[in-house]
Design an enzyme around this catalytic site. Structure first.
Site, PDB file in Angstrom:
ATOM      1  N   ARG A  55       5.056 -13.579  12.111  1.00  0.00           N
ATOM      2  CA  ARG A  55       4.477 -12.455  11.385  1.00  0.00           C
ATOM      3  C   ARG A  55       5.393 -11.236  11.494  1.00  0.00           C
ATOM      4  O   ARG A  55       5.497 -10.421  10.598  1.00  0.00           O
ATOM      5  CB  ARG A  55       3.067 -12.114  11.906  1.00  0.00           C
ATOM      6  CG  ARG A  55       2.498 -10.889  11.233  1.00  0.00           C
ATOM      7  CD  ARG A  55       0.984 -10.645  11.396  1.00  0.00           C
ATOM      8  NE  ARG A  55       0.331 -11.318  12.477  1.00  0.00           N
ATOM      9  CZ  ARG A  55       0.309 -10.885  13.745  1.00  0.00           C
ATOM     10  NH1 ARG A  55       0.913  -9.766  14.089  1.00  0.00           N
ATOM     11  NH2 ARG A  55      -0.321 -11.593  14.675  1.00  0.00           N
ATOM     12  N   TYR A 107      -1.825  -0.468 -12.973  1.00  0.00           N
ATOM     13  CA  TYR A 107      -2.314  -1.843 -12.959  1.00  0.00           C
ATOM     14  C   TYR A 107      -3.786  -1.811 -12.534  1.00  0.00           C
ATOM     15  O   TYR A 107      -4.129  -1.120 -11.568  1.00  0.00           O
ATOM     16  CB  TYR A 107      -1.460  -2.634 -11.955  1.00  0.00           C
ATOM     17  CG  TYR A 107      -1.931  -4.025 -11.696  1.00  0.00           C
ATOM     18  CD1 TYR A 107      -1.769  -5.014 -12.664  1.00  0.00           C
ATOM     19  CD2 TYR A 107      -2.512  -4.368 -10.480  1.00  0.00           C
ATOM     20  CE1 TYR A 107      -2.203  -6.305 -12.427  1.00  0.00           C
ATOM     21  CE2 TYR A 107      -2.935  -5.661 -10.236  1.00  0.00           C
ATOM     22  CZ  TYR A 107      -2.779  -6.615 -11.216  1.00  0.00           C
ATOM     23  OH  TYR A 107      -3.201  -7.892 -10.975  1.00  0.00           O
ATOM     24  N   ASP A 179       5.672   2.503  -8.566  1.00  0.00           N
ATOM     25  CA  ASP A 179       5.513   1.076  -8.851  1.00  0.00           C
ATOM     26  C   ASP A 179       6.516   0.728  -9.950  1.00  0.00           C
ATOM     27  O   ASP A 179       6.351   1.128 -11.106  1.00  0.00           O
ATOM     28  CB  ASP A 179       4.070   0.791  -9.293  1.00  0.00           C
ATOM     29  CG  ASP A 179       3.786  -0.712  -9.439  1.00  0.00           C
ATOM     30  OD1 ASP A 179       4.724  -1.453  -9.793  1.00  0.00           O
ATOM     31  OD2 ASP A 179       2.630  -1.125  -9.213  1.00  0.00           O
ATOM     32  N   LYS A 204       6.249 -10.731 -10.680  1.00  0.00           N
ATOM     33  CA  LYS A 204       6.602 -10.509 -12.087  1.00  0.00           C
ATOM     34  C   LYS A 204       8.099 -10.696 -12.299  1.00  0.00           C
ATOM     35  O   LYS A 204       8.613 -11.765 -12.026  1.00  0.00           O
ATOM     36  CB  LYS A 204       6.086  -9.128 -12.504  1.00  0.00           C
ATOM     37  CG  LYS A 204       4.670  -8.805 -11.986  1.00  0.00           C
ATOM     38  CD  LYS A 204       3.571  -9.659 -12.607  1.00  0.00           C
ATOM     39  CE  LYS A 204       2.222  -9.508 -11.915  1.00  0.00           C
ATOM     40  NZ  LYS A 204       1.715  -8.161 -11.736  1.00  0.00           N
TER      41      LYS A 204
HETATM   42  C1  LIG Z   1       0.736  -7.468 -10.940  1.00  0.00           C
HETATM   43  C2  LIG Z   1       0.921  -6.037 -10.606  1.00  0.00           C
HETATM   44  C3  LIG Z   1       0.527  -5.517  -9.375  1.00  0.00           C
HETATM   45  C4  LIG Z   1      -0.203  -6.349  -8.338  1.00  0.00           C
HETATM   46  O1  LIG Z   1       0.639  -7.317  -7.811  1.00  0.00           O
HETATM   47  P1  LIG Z   1       0.105  -8.738  -7.215  1.00  0.00           P
HETATM   48  O2  LIG Z   1       1.374  -9.400  -6.861  1.00  0.00           O
HETATM   49  O3  LIG Z   1      -0.647  -9.395  -8.309  1.00  0.00           O
HETATM   50  O4  LIG Z   1      -0.750  -8.390  -6.060  1.00  0.00           O
HETATM   51  C5  LIG Z   1       0.796  -4.189  -9.105  1.00  0.00           C
HETATM   52  N1  LIG Z   1       1.403  -3.398 -10.015  1.00  0.00           N
HETATM   53  C6  LIG Z   1       1.786  -3.858 -11.221  1.00  0.00           C
HETATM   54  C7  LIG Z   1       2.454  -2.942 -12.176  1.00  0.00           C
HETATM   55  C8  LIG Z   1       1.557  -5.192 -11.560  1.00  0.00           C
HETATM   56  O5  LIG Z   1       1.934  -5.634 -12.759  1.00  0.00           O
END
Ligand SMILES: *Cc1c(COP(=O)(O)O)cnc(C)c1O
Length: 386
Positions: A55, A107, A179, A204
Site C-alpha cells: 500500500r 464531472y 482536473d 480516460k
Molecule cells: C471520469 C472522470 C472523473 C472520475 O474518474 P474515475 O476514474 O471514474 O473515478 C473525474 N473527472 C473527470 C473530468 C472525468 O471525466
C-alpha cells in the site's frame, strides 16, 4: 530511475520517462510487481528504505508515477484506484470548517462526492462558474483552502483561465487544483500555468484503452507531495500493480493517440456544425466556441470531445441508438468512439435545475471521437442523423 534528460521533449518522455531496463534481466518493460509485502533483511530495515508493504510502495506504480509527473511537468506523481479517489485524497488533507470553491460544471461524480459525501464531514463547498475569474474571487472566504476547476468541463466544454484563477487562489492563500482529464497533458499543462495540483482520471485519455479505472495527482512541491502520500498511505486508495502497468503501457502512445483525437475531433466538429439537423456544436477548437481565444492560448489541441444539441430527447435517442461505430456508453478518451446523453447518463445525479442552467439539456449528445478512420466516423453519424 528514469534515463530521460531534462531537455527531452514530450513524445520521448511519453515512451521513456520513469522506466529503465530491469536490473536482473534487462527486461525492457517494467515488471508487474504483483506482491503485497516485501522481505526485510532486518527488523524495520526495508530494502530501498521504503519497501515494507505494497500500500505504501510498489515499483510498478512508481514507474507510472514518474512517467505521469514527467508528462505534466511536475516533480512527483501519485497514482490512485480511481480519478475520484485522487480528488478525495486532496479534500482529506483539509479539516472540518475549511472551504473549497469548485467549478459547478464538473464531472457529475465529483459534485456528487463533494455535496453528498464530503460536505457531511464538515468541509464546505461553493459552486461557481469558473469561466469568470471574478466569480471565483467573489466566492473565496477566509476559510478557503482550495479552488477546484475542470477545463474543458464535461460536457459543456467550458474553459477556465488557469493562470488568472491561480493568481486569485494564491492571493487568498489557497491552492489551485485542475482536473486535466479532458485535455490530457499532451494538450494542456496546468502546472506550467500556475496550478498547484493536477488531477486525472487516468481511466480516460491517459490509459486510453477503456480497460482500467484509475486516477492520479501530479504536483511540483515536495511538502505537498509528502502530505498527499501520507493521506493515501493512511486511507488506502491505491491501484493494483497490473492496472498501473496497463496505464503505463497506455501513456507510451499518448502523443500519437492525441494527435488523431485532436485531428478527427476538429474535423467532425466542423462537419457537425454544418449539418442541418444539429442545432449547436460545442467544441473549443471551433471559432463559434465563446472561449475559442482562451482555448488557443492555453491549449495546444482540442481533443476528441464534442457536445452537440439536437433539440429533444427523442432526437438524441434517434442519434445515439442508430450509430454503429459510436457505441452508446459512458466514459471517454479510449481508442474507440463513444456516444452518450449526459442528462440521462453521466449527469443524471446533477439536480435538474443546475443541469438546465448549464445547458445540459435532454437533447445534448456527447461524442468521444476515437482513433478510427474519420471518414468512417462521419459516415456513421451521417446515417444516424438521417
Ligand atoms: C471520469 C472522470 C472523473 C472520475 O474518474 P474515475 O476514474 O471514474 O473515478 C473525474 N473527472 C473527470 C473530468 C472525468 O471525466
Amino acid at each position: 530511475m528514469s534515463e530521460t534528460r531534462p531537455d527531452d521533449r514530450f513524445d520521448t518522455l511519453a515512451v521513456h520517462a520513469g522506466q529503465a531496463p530491469e536490473a536482473t534481466t534487462g527486461a525492457i518493460m517494467p515488471p508487474i510487481f504483483q506482491t503485497s509485502t516485501y522481505v526485510q533483511p532486518a527488523i524495520a530495515e526495508p530494502l530501498g528504505g521504503i519497501y515494507d508493504y505494497a500500500r505504501v510502495a510498489n515499483p510498478t506504480r512508481e514507474a507510472l508515477e514518474r512517467n505521469l509527473a514527467a508528462l505534466e511537468g511536475g516533480s512527483h506523481g501519485l497514482a490512485f484506484a480511481s480519478g475520484l479517489s485522487a480528488i478525495e485524497c486532496v479534500i482529506k488533507r483539509l479539516s472540518a470548517g475549511d472551504h473549497v470553491v469548485s467549478e459547478e460544471n464538473t464531472y457529475g461524480g465529483t459534485t456528487r462526492m463533494f455535496s453528498r459525501v464530503l460536505e457531511k464531514l464538515g468541509v464546505a463547498f461553493t459552486y461557481v462558474d469558473t469561466r469568470d475569474p471574478e466569480a471565483v474571487a467573489a466566492a473565496i472566504t477566509p476559510a478557503t483552502r482550495l479552488v477546484h476547476v475542470e477545463t474543458p468541463t464535461n460536457p459543456m466544454m467550458r474553459l477556465c483561465d488557469i493562470a488568472a484563477v491561480a493568481e486569485i487562489a494564491h492571493a487568498a492563500g489557497a491552492l489551485l487544483m485542475v482536473d486535466n482529464t479532458f485535455a490530457s497533458p499532451y494538450n494542456q499543462r496546468p502546472l506550467e500555468l500556475g496550478a498547484d495540483l493536477v488531477v486525472h482520471s487516468t481511466t480516460k485519455y491517459l490509459n486510453g484503452h477503456s480497460d482500467v479505472i484509475g486516477g492520479a495527482l501530479i504536483v511540483r512541491d515536495q511538502e505537498l507531495f509528502d502530505d498527499l502520500a501520507f493521506v493515501r498511505k493512511s486511507t488506502g486508495a491505491v491501484p493494483g500493480p497490473m492496472d498501473a502497468w496497463l496505464t503505463l503501457r497506455g501513456t507510451k502512445t499518448l502523443h500519437l493517440r492525441m494527435q488523431r483525437h485532436n485531428a478527427s475531433g476538429q474535423r467532425i466538429a466542423e462537419w457537425l456544425e454544418a449539418h442541418p439537423k444539429v442545432d449547436r456544436v460545442v467544441y473549443p477548437g471551433l471559432p463559434s466556441h465563446p472561449q475559442h481565444e482562451l482555448a488557443r492560448r492555453q491549449m495546444s489541441g482540442f481533443t476528441g470531445m464534442i457536445s452537440v444539441d439536437v433539440g429533444t430527447l427523442d432526437r438524441a435517442r434517434g442519434l445515439v441508438e442508430h450509430t454503429r461505430l459510436f457505441q452508446l456508453a459512458e466514459s471517454l478518451g479510449g481508442v474507440e468512439s463513444l456516444i452518450s446523453v449526459p442528462a440521462r447518463m453521466t449527469h443524471a445525479s446533477v439536480p435538474a435545475e443546475r443541469r438546465e442552467r448549464m445547458g445540459v439539456t435532454d437533447g445534448l449528445v456527447r461524442l468521444s471521437v476515437g482513433i478510427e478512420d474519420a471518414d468512417d466516423l462521419i459516415a456513421d453519424l451521417s446515417r444516424a442523423l438521417d
